[in-house]
Write a protein that holds these residues in place. Structure first.
Motif, PDB file in Angstrom:
ATOM      1  N   THR A 232       0.854  -1.183   0.000  1.00  0.00           N
ATOM      2  CA  THR A 232       0.000   0.000   0.000  1.00  0.00           C
ATOM      3  C   THR A 232       0.883   1.223   0.000  1.00  0.00           C
ATOM      4  OG1 THR A 232      -1.471  -1.243   1.420  1.00  0.00           O
ATOM      5  CG2 THR A 232      -1.984   1.077   1.107  1.00  0.00           C
ATOM      6  N   ARG A 233       1.591   1.440   1.120  1.00  0.00           N
ATOM      7  CA  ARG A 233       2.310   2.718   1.244  1.00  0.00           C
ATOM      8  C   ARG A 233       3.527   2.812   0.349  1.00  0.00           C
ATOM      9  NH1 ARG A 233       1.235   2.122   6.751  1.00  0.00           N
ATOM     10  NH2 ARG A 233       0.336   0.218   5.972  1.00  0.00           N
ATOM     11  N   THR A 234       4.268   1.718   0.178  1.00  0.00           N
ATOM     12  CA  THR A 234       5.489   1.824  -0.620  1.00  0.00           C
ATOM     13  C   THR A 234       5.149   2.134  -2.083  1.00  0.00           C
ATOM     14  OG1 THR A 234       6.575   0.263   0.868  1.00  0.00           O
ATOM     15  CG2 THR A 234       7.654   0.675  -1.231  1.00  0.00           C
ATOM     16  N   GLN A 235       4.181   1.425  -2.630  1.00  0.00           N
ATOM     17  CA  GLN A 235       3.832   1.666  -4.034  1.00  0.00           C
ATOM     18  C   GLN A 235       3.231   3.061  -4.228  1.00  0.00           C
ATOM     19  OE1 GLN A 235       1.700  -1.473  -6.025  1.00  0.00           O
ATOM     20  NE2 GLN A 235       1.538  -0.294  -7.927  1.00  0.00           N
TER      21      GLN A 235
ATOM     22  N   LEU B   4       8.216  -4.104  14.711  1.00  0.00           N
ATOM     23  CA  LEU B   4       8.048  -4.753  13.412  1.00  0.00           C
ATOM     24  C   LEU B   4       6.786  -5.594  13.408  1.00  0.00           C
ATOM     25  CD1 LEU B   4      11.671  -6.072  12.852  1.00  0.00           C
ATOM     26  CD2 LEU B   4      10.640  -4.054  11.777  1.00  0.00           C
ATOM     27  N   ARG B   5       6.225  -5.750  12.229  1.00  0.00           N
ATOM     28  CA  ARG B   5       5.027  -6.584  12.074  1.00  0.00           C
ATOM     29  C   ARG B   5       5.420  -8.059  12.153  1.00  0.00           C
ATOM     30  NH1 ARG B   5       2.393  -8.872   7.547  1.00  0.00           N
ATOM     31  NH2 ARG B   5       4.146  -8.213   6.246  1.00  0.00           N
ATOM     32  N   LEU B   6       4.559  -8.840  12.783  1.00  0.00           N
ATOM     33  CA  LEU B   6       4.731 -10.299  12.714  1.00  0.00           C
ATOM     34  C   LEU B   6       4.403 -10.694  11.280  1.00  0.00           C
ATOM     35  CD1 LEU B   6       3.006 -12.186  15.682  1.00  0.00           C
ATOM     36  CD2 LEU B   6       5.441 -12.063  15.179  1.00  0.00           C
ATOM     37  N   GLN B   7       5.393 -11.169  10.535  1.00  0.00           N
ATOM     38  CA  GLN B   7       5.197 -11.437   9.107  1.00  0.00           C
ATOM     39  C   GLN B   7       4.667 -12.852   8.900  1.00  0.00           C
ATOM     40  OE1 GLN B   7       8.009  -9.748   6.467  1.00  0.00           O
ATOM     41  NE2 GLN B   7       7.858  -7.884   7.655  1.00  0.00           N
ATOM     42  N   LYS B   8       3.377 -12.978   9.172  1.00  0.00           N
ATOM     43  CA  LYS B   8       2.781 -14.324   9.151  1.00  0.00           C
ATOM     44  C   LYS B   8       2.925 -14.994   7.789  1.00  0.00           C
ATOM     45  CE  LYS B   8      -0.571 -12.374  12.209  1.00  0.00           C
ATOM     46  NZ  LYS B   8      -1.931 -11.883  12.257  1.00  0.00           N
TER      47      LYS B   8
ATOM     48  N   PRO C 136       7.023   0.394  10.534  1.00  0.00           N
ATOM     49  CA  PRO C 136       6.991   0.631   9.088  1.00  0.00           C
ATOM     50  C   PRO C 136       5.605   0.469   8.470  1.00  0.00           C
ATOM     51  CG  PRO C 136       7.910  -1.543   9.537  1.00  0.00           C
ATOM     52  CD  PRO C 136       7.708  -0.864  10.875  1.00  0.00           C
ATOM     53  N   GLY C 137       4.683  -0.164   9.209  1.00  0.00           N
ATOM     54  CA  GLY C 137       3.374  -0.465   8.661  1.00  0.00           C
ATOM     55  C   GLY C 137       3.495  -1.611   7.661  1.00  0.00           C
ATOM     56  N   PRO C 138       2.428  -2.344   7.401  1.00  0.00           N
ATOM     57  CA  PRO C 138       1.142  -2.259   8.092  1.00  0.00           C
ATOM     58  C   PRO C 138       1.213  -2.830   9.505  1.00  0.00           C
ATOM     59  CG  PRO C 138       1.139  -4.057   6.460  1.00  0.00           C
ATOM     60  CD  PRO C 138       2.453  -3.354   6.328  1.00  0.00           C
TER      61      PRO C 138
ATOM     62  N   SER D 157      12.375 -10.120   8.415  1.00  0.00           N
ATOM     63  CA  SER D 157      12.205  -8.706   8.088  1.00  0.00           C
ATOM     64  C   SER D 157      13.351  -8.082   7.291  1.00  0.00           C
ATOM     65  CB  SER D 157      12.013  -7.908   9.380  1.00  0.00           C
ATOM     66  OG  SER D 157      11.893  -6.542   9.089  1.00  0.00           O
ATOM     67  N   ARG D 158      13.021  -7.673   6.073  1.00  0.00           N
ATOM     68  CA  ARG D 158      13.988  -6.904   5.264  1.00  0.00           C
ATOM     69  C   ARG D 158      14.142  -5.491   5.826  1.00  0.00           C
ATOM     70  NH1 ARG D 158       9.705  -7.958   0.629  1.00  0.00           N
ATOM     71  NH2 ARG D 158       8.064  -6.530   1.226  1.00  0.00           N
ATOM     72  N   VAL D 159      13.087  -5.009   6.499  1.00  0.00           N
ATOM     73  CA  VAL D 159      13.158  -3.684   7.124  1.00  0.00           C
ATOM     74  C   VAL D 159      14.234  -3.704   8.215  1.00  0.00           C
ATOM     75  CG1 VAL D 159      11.892  -1.957   8.471  1.00  0.00           C
ATOM     76  CG2 VAL D 159      10.731  -3.189   6.623  1.00  0.00           C
ATOM     77  N   ALA D 160      14.231  -4.766   9.027  1.00  0.00           N
ATOM     78  CA  ALA D 160      15.233  -4.876  10.093  1.00  0.00           C
ATOM     79  C   ALA D 160      16.631  -4.945   9.498  1.00  0.00           C
ATOM     80  CB  ALA D 160      14.970  -6.116  10.937  1.00  0.00           C
TER      81      ALA D 160
ATOM     82  N   GLU E 172      16.541  -6.918   1.542  1.00  0.00           N
ATOM     83  CA  GLU E 172      16.716  -5.479   1.815  1.00  0.00           C
ATOM     84  C   GLU E 172      15.472  -4.677   1.424  1.00  0.00           C
ATOM     85  OE1 GLU E 172      19.577  -2.959   2.409  1.00  0.00           O
ATOM     86  OE2 GLU E 172      21.368  -4.109   1.833  1.00  0.00           O
ATOM     87  N   HIS E 173      15.341  -3.524   2.015  1.00  0.00           N
ATOM     88  CA  HIS E 173      14.272  -2.568   1.711  1.00  0.00           C
ATOM     89  C   HIS E 173      14.904  -1.189   1.949  1.00  0.00           C
ATOM     90  CE1 HIS E 173      10.480  -0.734   1.236  1.00  0.00           C
ATOM     91  NE2 HIS E 173       9.764  -1.359   2.148  1.00  0.00           N
ATOM     92  N   PRO E 174      15.808  -0.789   1.041  1.00  0.00           N
ATOM     93  CA  PRO E 174      16.646   0.386   1.316  1.00  0.00           C
ATOM     94  C   PRO E 174      15.885   1.691   1.516  1.00  0.00           C
ATOM     95  CG  PRO E 174      16.934  -0.361  -0.967  1.00  0.00           C
ATOM     96  CD  PRO E 174      16.175  -1.431  -0.246  1.00  0.00           C
ATOM     97  N   THR E 175      14.816   1.934   0.737  1.00  0.00           N
ATOM     98  CA  THR E 175      14.133   3.222   0.933  1.00  0.00           C
ATOM     99  C   THR E 175      13.411   3.269   2.281  1.00  0.00           C
ATOM    100  OG1 THR E 175      12.201   2.492  -0.376  1.00  0.00           O
ATOM    101  CG2 THR E 175      13.897   3.775  -1.534  1.00  0.00           C
ATOM    102  N   GLN E 176      13.022   2.105   2.805  1.00  0.00           N
ATOM    103  CA  GLN E 176      12.407   2.091   4.145  1.00  0.00           C
ATOM    104  C   GLN E 176      13.444   2.500   5.198  1.00  0.00           C
ATOM    105  OE1 GLN E 176       9.048   1.308   5.064  1.00  0.00           O
ATOM    106  NE2 GLN E 176       9.691   2.118   7.037  1.00  0.00           N
ATOM    107  N   ALA E 177      14.651   1.941   5.102  1.00  0.00           N
ATOM    108  CA  ALA E 177      15.687   2.294   6.087  1.00  0.00           C
ATOM    109  C   ALA E 177      16.051   3.776   5.965  1.00  0.00           C
ATOM    110  CB  ALA E 177      16.925   1.420   5.889  1.00  0.00           C
TER     111      ALA E 177
END
Ligand code: NCD
Length: 312
Positions: free
Chosen positions: A57-60, A222-226, A263-265, A168-171, A135-140
């Motif tokens: 949602t938010r990244t796109q 961080l979200r629990l990435q089920k 970072p959401g969601p 988590s790629r955010v982590a 990785e998720h570079p723009t989030q970091a």
């Protein structure tokens, strides 16, 4: 050159001065985005294609808005509806799009390493919008900008990253960035949600929130990435919330002016208390979303500048 790369694939290859260059330029774009006009012509004449092979949602939305505010022609590929359904490979799809001469390709993919592979095959600049658990570079970068603006600096801070670290790629991207900028990084979560070989990251690991949060300046949940879990990693969500969910009581162990990030969601009531998430005195979750647009504008601006310099 302020940023010496033709792609933004991860935080790993970036030097501290390049990280600062993105954040400094992003600060300018925060100001632009708060103004009445919100438009600059930096990407005018350029084509940006967003290829999201995973829900977002938010990244796109943020990449789309960033491109439009900079004057690019932006196209969103609905990857569910594409030829991938007919068995075309990721690389074939990328090469087909590449033949249409895009300048910027923004890619999110469920497999770690897929975006790097793709970048080797195309002639445009590739931005990684998240690949698997890599990785998720723009989030970091947007997290770094949020921290720098809230705390007035981005060094010698104690940052606690809590929850599902393993998936988590955010982590991962945040650990790399915060380490490069000389911060102290703590990871808090159950041992089942810590990645193997975590000792090599130069971080401190805790499985208790009170101990891990002590004196923290920043608390990143961080979200629990089920969807990435292929077994039982936690006894139950209730038990998880009890031990690792952030509420006012656990936050009291951190510094009195510690900020809360996510970072959401969000899974409200699983990793974070909903009231705390909405508390504008502690939570900077909405700022993170705002910074996201500015950071993506800055990243695309710098990559486009390099393409123009290379073509000249
Ligand atoms: C994150 C992601 O997709 O990696 N979300 C995001 O980009 N804002 C984190 C998540 O999905 O939990």
């Amino acid at each position: 050159m302020r940023f010496r790369h033709s792609h933004l694939l991860g935080i790993e290859p970036l030097a501290p001065d390049e990280i600062r260059a993105v954040l400094d330029l992003a600060d300018d774009y925060v100001a632009l985005n708060r103004s009445a006009t919100k438009h600059a012509e930096v990407l005018s004449g350029l084509t940006q294609i967003n290829m999201f092979f995973e829900a977002s949602t938010r990244t796109q939305a943020s990449f789309e808005l960033a491109g439009k505010r900079l004057g690019a022609d932006v196209m969103n590929m609905g990857m569910q509806a594409s030829s991938l359904k007919k068995g075309e490979t990721l690389i074939d799809t990328a090469l087909t799009l590449n033949a249409m001469h895009p300048d910027l390709l923004v890619v999110r993919h469920p497999q770690s390493g897929a975006v790097n592979l793709l970048a080797e095959k195309v002639t445009c600049s590739v931005l990684n919008a998240g690949d698997g658990r890599h990785e998720h570079p723009t989030q970091a970068l947007l997290d770094a900008l949020t921290i720098r603006r809230a705390k007035g600096r981005l060094h010698r801070l104690t940052v606690a990253i809590c929850g599902d670290i393993a998936h988590s790629r955010v982590a991962r991207s945040n650990i790399l960035l915060l380490g490069k900028m000389e911060n102290r990084v703590r990871l808090i979560g159950p041992p089942t949600l810590m990645p193997a070989g975590i000792g090599e990251f130069g971080v401190e690991v805790y499985d208790d929130m009170a101990a891990g949060l002590a004196d923290a300046d920043v608390v990143m949940m961080l979200r629990l990435q089920k969807e990435r879990m292929d077994g039982a990693f936690i006894p139950s969500e209730r038990e998880y919330y009890h031990r690792f969910g952030l509420d006012a009581e656990k936050l009291a162990h951190a510094k009195p002016d510690a900020i809360v990030m996510h970072p959401g969601p969000m899974n409200r009531g699983v990793e974070i208390d909903g009231t705390l998430a909405d508390d504008i005195n502690r939570s900077v979750i909405k700022d993170q979303v705002e910074m996201g647009v500015a950071v993506r504008m800055a990243a695309m601006h710098l990559l486009a500048e390099n393409r123009r310099a290379a073509a000249a």
